[in-house]
Design an enzyme around this catalytic site. Structure first.
Site: not given
Length: 250
Positions: A101, A143
């Site tokens: 992430h 991301c």
């Protein structure tokens, strides 16, 4: 005209490229973060598929593989120290693939965030002398924000190079390949893996031994942009930031 053509071909033949015939191709370090202790960051299902594909691809290219899963920030630091202090003098290059992430501030270990600048510092020319002058490649599937790219109907070129430049190291011989530009969401399928990693590995397997790396990465950009679209109509475009000083043929 013949003389001009001869001149162009001679120029192409003499462009510098990295020495890639050391006894070993190099180490590929895979940092796979699938499980997290941080509230609000769920399991990254599909990451095992990416990890498997990366291992197969880089092994075929001649790399040694080291895989680390679900490390805390402190554990990540320990691994980076170990790898950076290895003797890379008989290796042609170094590669690191990060699956995690992320947001506009950085990338997540299992327990907290770290910056790419911090990670790459371990492999800078001043810190890891046996990799000085050799290509160091970083591929980041994470991301970089929460914006979605729905695409537009373009009627002319645009230039956003200033916005894409990372506020990180200015060392030579480093390449960053992000799954997405700053600010944007990176897509991952729970079964088939991420759009970026799967496209990267497919094209590396097809052309990794005959095309120059920037040619390969341009094809990766095209594949991700043209072959994928979410059910909500979102697209994705990888982002290449290169401080390489020579051509690179893996």
């Amino acid at each position: 005209m013949a003389r001009l053509v001869d001149f162009v071909y001679n120029e192409l033949d003499t462009r510098p490229s990295y020495k890639m015939d050391y006894p070993e191709k190099g180490l590929c370090l895979i940092l796979n973060m699938e499980h997290f202790d941080i509230q609000g960051y769920p399991r990254r299902t599909g990451s095992k598929k990416d990890k498997k594909t990366i291992k197969e691809t880089f092994k075929k290219l001649g790399f040694q593989i080291r895989t680390e899963d679900n490390l805390s920030c402190k554990e990540t630091e320990k691994v980076l120290l170990e790898v950076a202090t290895e003797d890379h003098s008989q290796r042609s290059c170094f590669a690191c693939v990060i699956l995690s992430h992320g947001n506009e501030h950085g990338i997540f270990a299992r327990d907290k965030i770290f910056t790419l600048k911090w990670l790459v510092t371990f492999f800078s020319n001043s810190y890891c002398g046996s990799l000085a002058g050799k290509p160091k490649l970083f591929f980041i599937q994470a991301c970089r924000g929460e914006e979605y790219d729905f695409g537009i109907e373009a009627d002319g070129p645009s230039d956003n190079a200033q916005g894409l430049a990372p506020q990180i190291l200015t060392e030579e011989d480093i390449l960053y390949v992000y799954s997405t530009p700053p600010g944007y969401f990176a897509w991952r399928n729970n079964v088939n893996g991420s759009w970026f990693i799967q496209s990267l590995c497919k094209i590396l397997q097809e052309h990794g031994k005959n095309l120059e790396l920037m040619q390969i990465l341009t094809r990766v950009n095209y594949a991700v942009a043209s072959d994928y679209e979410s059910s909500s109509g979102c697209k994705e475009m990888p982002c290449i930031v290169s401080m390489l000083t020579k051509e690179l043929y893996l």
